[in-house]
Design a protein around this motif. Structure first.
Motif, PDB file in Angstrom:
ATOM      1  N   VAL A  58       1.185  -1.280   0.192  1.00 47.40           N
ATOM      2  CA  VAL A  58       0.218   0.258  -0.350  1.00 47.40           C
ATOM      3  C   VAL A  58       0.801   1.298  -0.138  1.00 47.40           C
ATOM      4  N   GLY A  59       1.825   0.926   0.792  1.00 48.96           N
ATOM      5  CA  GLY A  59       2.840   2.182   1.073  1.00 48.96           C
ATOM      6  C   GLY A  59       3.613   2.814  -0.162  1.00 48.96           C
ATOM      7  N   MET A  60       4.282   2.028  -1.133  1.00 44.44           N
ATOM      8  CA  MET A  60       4.760   1.678  -2.594  1.00 44.44           C
ATOM      9  C   MET A  60       3.864   2.147  -3.761  1.00 44.44           C
ATOM     10  N   ILE A  61       2.541   1.838  -3.274  1.00 47.14           N
ATOM     11  CA  ILE A  61       0.858   2.827  -4.231  1.00 47.14           C
ATOM     12  C   ILE A  61       1.020   4.495  -3.387  1.00 47.14           C
ATOM     13  N   VAL A 115       9.249  11.163  -1.287  1.00 50.89           N
ATOM     14  CA  VAL A 115       7.925  10.205  -0.780  1.00 50.89           C
ATOM     15  C   VAL A 115       9.346   8.647  -1.380  1.00 50.89           C
ATOM     16  N   GLU A 116       9.524   8.282   0.294  1.00 52.43           N
ATOM     17  CA  GLU A 116      10.043   7.376   1.085  1.00 52.43           C
ATOM     18  C   GLU A 116       9.645   5.856   1.819  1.00 52.43           C
ATOM     19  N   PRO A 119       4.221  -3.265  -7.439  1.00 50.99           N
ATOM     20  CA  PRO A 119       3.780  -3.586  -6.379  1.00 50.99           C
ATOM     21  C   PRO A 119       2.156  -4.574  -6.620  1.00 50.99           C
ATOM     22  N   MET A 120       1.264  -4.444  -6.985  1.00 51.36           N
ATOM     23  CA  MET A 120       0.784  -5.352  -7.331  1.00 51.36           C
ATOM     24  C   MET A 120       1.509  -6.564  -7.474  1.00 51.36           C
ATOM     25  N   ALA A 121       1.912  -6.562  -8.472  1.00 51.84           N
ATOM     26  CA  ALA A 121       2.888  -8.238  -8.600  1.00 51.84           C
ATOM     27  C   ALA A 121       3.484  -8.444  -7.286  1.00 51.84           C
ATOM     28  N   LEU A 122       3.650  -7.570  -6.325  1.00 52.95           N
ATOM     29  CA  LEU A 122       4.252  -8.324  -5.362  1.00 52.95           C
ATOM     30  C   LEU A 122       3.026  -8.955  -4.632  1.00 52.95           C
ATOM     31  N   GLU A 123       2.905  -7.949  -4.101  1.00 52.56           N
ATOM     32  CA  GLU A 123       1.458  -8.538  -3.760  1.00 52.56           C
ATOM     33  C   GLU A 123       0.508  -9.359  -4.334  1.00 52.56           C
TER      34      GLU A 123
END
Length: 607
Positions: A304-307, A320-321, A475-479
């Motif tokens: 969520v943070g990455m998105i 943003v970090e 990030p969705m691929a990671l999820e």
């Protein structure tokens, strides 16, 4: 992690303690146990493995008693065996515990030096020995606990019961949540409101460092300095029906299907449809003063943070970090003035994230929290609480909490953009329209459930699976990869699609399915180009896209999963559905335990 429930009552408590454990099994299921007082003596039943084993033990050897404590374990110190299962009995005291006693080894060595012997490998047994030693020295149970608590370092929630005291339970918390419940002629304690859902709706949350003395008629709470204090009694808001599977086979599937409703409920708190704008709760600081954002979370919440990084940088033009909470403090991050620290957590008690929040606050950083439990430690400590409204999430693999967190992150991104003068009224109206459409579009995505179930068998036999995406779909691929790992035990990895040729493409062969998330839009052609590079080397591709994307790039794939065409902003919320359903149906095809995957627990309250 572990689950605790206790009752000091007027009738046999073991059946209700067991029901409480069933509501807490998502917190740990390596072993379980119940202890009661029978004729003033401590009696106990324990079993290795899931609660069904304890149920069989209780059926064969019932446990009477009107006072008792119970525990379901996620192992930290010591293997998940019956000897290591709680409750632990030493002399006249029995103890259950959630958390880690970080200084247990020197305490254990001290006790061994006195000639005391241990029957388990757990850190918890040290607590029971320390209390027992104080009792042997003539202390009352209350004074014994008060003497021992300052010696315990780490994070813990614990409950103790004492032989010969059939109207007394003592509970304490430091760094791990604990709740007390008020009844008529009996009182209760539990790890959270879920544990007490079938017992009472009147609960109080213990504050950090609190300990409590429970009798049938009274609960007295003390702070860390042993001063009597009053904690507000509030409605629990959790009913047994809320934590029931209903007509669904698994909690995970139920929670996937709840997403249109809970995302709509969440967005309703942030969208003003008449004004066509997104609003946040009142805050004591000015978003316009924010010069940098740091987002800290664990696991699915970190994605969520990455998105959020993509959204905030795109809309608000702020740097943003994103950091995983378990690493954040240990690299001594630079936190200059003007930083907004954002934590994301379903439970609001995740130990690493809570520690990161406190580190940021100690550094003078303004903080916000995207949190599902408004009474949690994080919710009480952040400067700005941004509540999700996902309701209880029982399946260990997060689904509806994730999409609700994304909805709130979108609202925060828009507000930052407006505060920084980067978003005009017309642009905001377009964003509002997209967000308002999200629940309906998520519902449309659920219509493809049967098709996804039909192709899950093509993935279930794989040993390795790769997921690809670009932009917010990375990030969705990671999820997606995490979900598959969590519940099907298939090794899976997510990659930014452009990174394939920088190493991971070496993994490609006909036995490694490639799941590609590629909604139509500005990044579609680049994603498909990377997909085709993999196909040229024998990759077996499953393409998740909309009708236009599948028409353009669906050839030579082993399967396609069609999604509705969506605004790029809400694509992650919608594309969460197919990766969740794919992981779910693959796990079902493999016969794994979907709701309680091995080695995992829902609320990670230890570091």
């Amino acid at each position: 992690m572990c689950g605790i429930v206790g009752i000091v009552g007027a009738e046999d408590v073991a059946p209700r303690l067991f029901e409480g454990l069933k509501r807490l099994e998502y917190r740990g299921y390596d072993s379980a146990g119940i202890a009661t007082l029978v004729g003033g003596a401590i009696e106990r039943r324990r079993a290795e493995g899931k609660l069904a084993n304890l149920a069989a033990r209780l059926a064969a050897d019932p446990l009477p008693g009107t006072i008792g404590i119970a525990h379901t374990r996620w192992a930290t110190h010591g293997a998940p065996t019956e000897d290591n299962a709680h409750p632990h009995i030493v002399g006249e005291v029995t103890v259950v515990h959630n958390g880690i006693i970080e200084n247990f080894k020197p305490l254990r060595d001290e006790l061994l030096g006195e000639g005391r012997s241990f029957s388990s490998q757990t850190d918890t047994e040290v607590v029971a020995h320390l209390i027992s030693r104080e009792l042997e020295r003539g202390a009352s149970p209350q004074k014994a606990v008060a003497a021992v608590l300052p010696r315990l370092h780490g994070a813990f929630a614990l409950a103790a019961m004492f032989a010969g005291h059939d109207d007394l339970l003592i509970a304490a918390r430091l760094g791990a949540p604990l709740t007390v419940g008020y009844g008529e002629g009996e009182n209760y304690l539990g790890s959270d409101a879920h544990a007490l859902a079938g017992l009472t709706q009147r609960i109080a949350y213990l504050d950090e460092g609190d300990w409590a003395v429970l009798t049938r008629e009274h609960i007295q709470v003390y702070d860390r300095d042993n001063r009597p204090v009053t904690r507000a009694i509030v409605p629990s808001g959790v009913s047994p029906a809320m934590i029931d599977k209903g007509n669904h086979r698994h909690f995970m599937l139920k929670e996937i299907y709840e997403q249109p409703v809970v995302v709509a409920q969440t967005l309703r708190s942030y969208i003003r449809p008449v004004e066509q704008m997104v609003a946040l709760p009142d805050m004591a600081f000015d978003l316009a003063a924010v010069e940098r954002v740091v987002i800290v979370a664990c696991g699915t919440a970190s994605y969520v943070g990455m998105i959020g990084k993509y959204w905030i940088e795109r809309f608000a033009r702020l740097p943003v970090e994103v950091d995983v909470a378990s690493e954040f403090r240990y690299r001594d991050p630079v936190l200059p003035p003007g930083t907004l620290g954002v934590v994301v957590s379903q439970s609001g008690e995740t130990a690493d994230t809570l520690a990161a929040l406190r580190h940021m606050k100690e550094s003078g950083v303004t903080t916000a929290g995207i949190i599902n439990v408004p009474t949690s430690s994080m919710a009480r400590e952040v400067d700005l609480l941004l509540s999700t409204h996902a309701g209880p999430e029982i399946g260990v693999a997060s689904t509806k909490a994730f999409t609700c967190q994304l909805a709130v992150m979108a609202a925060l991104s828009v507000n930052l953009a407006r505060a920084k003068g980067r978003l005009d009224a017309e642009q905001e109206r377009a964003v509002v329209r997209a967000l308002i459409a999200a629940p309906e579009t998520i519902s449309a995505a659920l219509a493809y459930d049967e098709a996804i179930a039909g192709m899950a068998g093509t993935i279930a036999g794989a040993r390795d699976v790769l997921y690809l995406g670009r932009g917010p779909e990375y990030p969705m691929a990671l999820e997606g990869a995490l979900k598959l790992k969590e519940i099907s035990y298939i090794h899976a990895e997510g990659y930014a699609s452009g990174e394939m040729k920088h190493g991971p493409i070496a993994l490609i062969d006909e036995a490694v399915p490639l799941i590609v998330l590629a909604p139509s839009g500005p990044l579609f052609d680049k994603t498909v180009s990377n997909m085709q590079e993999a196909q040229a080397r024998g990759a077996q591709v499953v393409l998740i896209s909309d009708a236009a994307g599948i028409a353009q790039a669906g050839e030579n794939t082993i399967a396609t999963i069609e999604m509705p065409e969506v605004h790029p902003l809400i694509a992650p919320l919608v594309y969460a559905v197919p990766v969740q359903l794919l992981a779910y149906h693959v796990a079902v095809a493999k016969g794994t335990d979907v709701d309680q995957p091995r080695n995992l627990a829902k609320s990670v309250t230890v570091e």
